[in-house]
Design an enzyme around this catalytic site. Structure first.
Site, short mmCIF file in Angstrom:
data_model
loop_
_atom_site.label_atom_id
_atom_site.label_comp_id
_atom_site.label_asym_id
_atom_site.label_seq_id
_atom_site.Cartn_x
_atom_site.Cartn_y
_atom_site.Cartn_z
CG ASN A 23 -1.99 -1.14 1.03
OD1 ASN A 23 -2.12 -1.73 -0.06
ND2 ASN A 23 -2.68 -1.47 2.09
CB CYS A 116 -10.56 -7.08 -1.03
SG CYS A 116 -8.99 -7.91 -1.05
NE ARG A 121 -12.30 -1.30 -0.78
CZ ARG A 121 -11.12 -1.89 -1.01
NH1 ARG A 121 -11.06 -3.07 -1.54
NH2 ARG A 121 -9.99 -1.25 -0.71
CG ASP A 304 -5.65 -3.54 5.49
OD1 ASP A 304 -4.83 -2.82 4.91
OD2 ASP A 304 -6.87 -3.51 5.26
NE ARG A 396 -5.55 -7.94 -5.23
CZ ARG A 396 -6.42 -7.13 -4.62
NH1 ARG A 396 -7.53 -7.63 -4.08
NH2 ARG A 396 -6.19 -5.84 -4.55
C1 EPZ Z 1 -6.78 1.51 1.59
O1 EPZ Z 1 -7.99 1.23 0.91
C2 EPZ Z 1 -5.98 0.22 1.56
N1 EPZ Z 1 -5.70 -0.16 0.19
C3 EPZ Z 1 -6.79 -0.88 2.24
O2 EPZ Z 1 -5.98 -2.05 2.26
C4 EPZ Z 1 -7.09 -0.46 3.67
O3 EPZ Z 1 -7.90 -1.44 4.28
C5 EPZ Z 1 -7.81 0.89 3.68
O4 EPZ Z 1 -7.04 1.87 2.95
C6 EPZ Z 1 -8.03 1.41 5.08
O5 EPZ Z 1 -6.81 1.53 5.73
C7 EPZ Z 1 -4.66 0.41 -0.45
O6 EPZ Z 1 -3.98 1.27 0.09
C8 EPZ Z 1 -4.38 -0.07 -1.84
P1 EPZ Z 1 -10.36 4.07 2.40
P2 EPZ Z 1 -8.99 2.44 0.50
O7 EPZ Z 1 -10.65 4.94 1.24
O8 EPZ Z 1 -8.20 3.62 0.12
C9 EPZ Z 1 -15.04 4.69 2.79
C10 EPZ Z 1 -5.44 -4.29 1.82
O9 EPZ Z 1 -5.85 -5.33 2.33
N2 EPZ Z 1 -14.92 5.53 1.59
O10 EPZ Z 1 -9.51 4.59 3.51
O11 EPZ Z 1 -9.98 1.90 -0.45
C11 EPZ Z 1 -14.79 3.22 2.47
O12 EPZ Z 1 -15.98 2.62 1.99
C12 EPZ Z 1 -6.40 -3.19 1.47
O13 EPZ Z 1 -4.23 -4.04 1.59
C13 EPZ Z 1 -16.05 6.21 1.13
O14 EPZ Z 1 -17.13 6.13 1.71
O15 EPZ Z 1 -9.70 2.71 1.90
C14 EPZ Z 1 -14.37 2.67 3.79
O16 EPZ Z 1 -15.52 2.41 4.58
C15 EPZ Z 1 -7.86 -3.57 1.71
N3 EPZ Z 1 -15.94 6.99 0.01
C16 EPZ Z 1 -13.58 3.82 4.41
O17 EPZ Z 1 -13.98 5.00 3.70
C17 EPZ Z 1 -14.75 7.12 -0.67
O18 EPZ Z 1 -14.69 7.86 -1.67
C18 EPZ Z 1 -12.07 3.67 4.31
O19 EPZ Z 1 -11.76 3.53 2.96
C19 EPZ Z 1 -13.62 6.41 -0.19
C20 EPZ Z 1 -13.73 5.63 0.95
#
Ligand code: EPZ
Length: 424
Positions: A23, A116, A121, A304, A396
């Site tokens: 990440n 995933c 998301r 995670d 992955r």
């Molecule tokens: C990043 O995902 C990571 N992936 C995830 O790791 C990690 O679980 C997550 O951050 C939280 O730490 C990468 O960095 C590639 P978020 P991301 O946007 O960016 C909501 C792994 O296993 N949200 O922080 O997709 C969302 O639904 C992966 O390595 C909105 O509502 O996570 C969630 O509930 C899985 N609208 C929360 O925010 C948006 O536009 C956190 O999502 C964006 C997000």
């Protein structure tokens, strides 16, 4: 298809070098196209998500090679602004290319990202940030089309510290004219490191790792050379595997500061730790104790590692409570743990895990990346053989989970169709 076979419980002891951060490197790969010059990133893990991002960059015309952990990206010949759907559907983090391509070319289009299945998301925060910077964005249900003759600095307020949305905002803002302030930014170490990477490219980003990041836009950026940190989630997974194996394991190449909350919780579960500058040693002498934990944005307990922790707690002396607050679909692997004899109840958004002295082996399915790794943790504590299928999820994000855990004496191996004769 690749499967993992675990022979059963073995006391673990050894040293494991931790791979570079998935990440961390993925947004840096997207950021590299913000310049025409060549960028070199080292300590890059050979994992499917990196190969997928390489495929996207190559499709768009960039040169891209990965040798011995050294990734060289030559973006001078970038010729397309449409992201390839097949790759985008495989990986959530492809979405951060939207901001980077838009900033470089003034337009970009992409399908909705895959990745995933751990929750809905949405990407509304991403699009909110790009619109604030002056982008015109149209969505037609399957595709997103963005245009921006001119990106101008703005004040962006995130209602939730989204990692990806913070990354998208950063990658668009560094080439926007004027000052951008991101309020409610994600504070993950990967964000702090992305800001350092961007500054290495000649950007002017301040406050990385805090909830308010300020960007002073630049006209041009340059290539750079950067070493990505060790993967804190892979490290956390292996700490839990070591505890499941009731052993003592030294992890090298990871910063203890990135695991503060994880170490705090694992100490409550009975583990002892010795911390170095770039290493963490864990040892498990006494009983595995139950804990109560709630996931949240950094620096809270990382979502995670919720499934791997659940896999560990299936053998604790008592009942633990786990509350997942980030991704609503992240209890799915509980159904797989139950096939190994685990006693888990998910009620009103909280999982109650009542441990037992040991699990029984069985055949289980990896349902997502971290859920698959969690099944490895559980299998290491089981009496009897465990087989995990659909391990493409695990590949992955983990370069070679079997190779790594065998370094600590685990009875674990790959079972691949095409490589039956070659023992991994
Ligand atoms: C990043 O995902 C990571 N992936 C995830 O790791 C990690 O679980 C997550 O951050 C939280 O730490 C990468 O960095 C590639 P978020 P991301 O946007 O960016 C909501 C792994 O296993 N949200 O922080 O997709 C969302 O639904 C992966 O390595 C909105 O509502 O996570 C969630 O509930 C899985 N609208 C929360 O925010 C948006 O536009 C956190 O999502 C964006 C997000």
């Amino acid at each position: 298809m690749s499967e993992i076979q675990i022979g059963g419980f073995r006391r673990l002891k050894g040293r494991i070098p931790v791979q570079g951060s998935k990440n961390g490197v993925l947004p840096m790969m997207a950021a590299s196209i913000l310049s025409d010059e060549t960028t070199v990133i080292t300590n890059v893990p050979a994992i499917q998500d990196v190969f997928c991002m390489m495929g996207i960059l190559k499709f768009m015309g960039c040169g891209c090679t990965l040798r011995g952990g050294e990734l060289t990206i030559c973006p001078a010949e970038l010729a397309r602004t449409d992201l390839p759907e097949t790759f985008v559907r495989q990986m959530r983090s492809s979405i951060v290319l939207l901001g980077a391509v838009l900033a470089r070319e003034g337009r970009a289009s992409t399908a909705y990202p895959g990745g995933c299945s751990i929750g809905k998301r949405p990407i509304d925060f991403h699009l909110q940030a790009l619109r604030a910077l002056g982008a015109e964005i149209r969505e037609d249900g399957c595709f997103i089309r963005a245009r921006a003759e001119h990106l101008a600095g703005a004040e962006i307020h995130f209602p939730y510290p989204s990692v990806g949305a913070t990354e998208n905002a950063l990658l668009a803002a560094v080439l926007a004219e004027g000052e951008t302030v991101i309020c409610g930014a994600a504070r993950e170490p990967e964000i702090e490191e992305l800001c350092a990477f961007l500054n290495g490219m000649g950007a002017d980003v301040r406050g990385g790792g805090t909830e308010m990041i300020t960007v002073f836009g630049r006209k041009r950026l340059r290539g750079c050379r950067f070493r990505v940190s060790g993967d804190r989630i892979v490290a956390g997974t292996y700490l839990m595997a070591a505890m499941a194996g009731r052993g003592e394991v030294l992890l090298e190449g990871v910063k203890p500061g990135h695991l503060k909350e994880v170490i705090r919780v694992l100490k409550q579960a009975g583990a002892g730790f010795s911390l170095g500058e770039d290493a963490v040693a864990v040892r498990m002498e006494g009983p595995l104790l139950p804990v109560s934990v709630q996931t949240g944005p950094y620096p809270e307990f990382p979502t995670d590692l919720q499934s791997p922790l659940m896999g560990l707690l299936c053998c604790a002396d008592g009942c633990s409570r786990i509350r997942e607050t980030v991704f609503e679909g992240r209890y799915e692997t509980a159904e797989e743990f139950k096939k190994l004899g685990a006693r888990i109840q998910v009620r009103e958004g909280e999982a109650v895990v009542c441990g037992r002295p040991s699990l029984s082996g069985g055949r289980v399915r990896a349902r997502d990346l971290r859920g698959g790794a969690a099944l490895v943790v559980a299998g290491l504590a089981a009496a009897g053989k465990t087989e995990i299928y659909d391990c493409f999820h695990i590949e992955r994000g983990y370069e070679d989970i079997c190779r790594d855990l065998r370094l600590a004496g685990a009875d674990i191996r790959w079972r691949r169709q095409e490589a039956k004769e070659k023992e991994r």
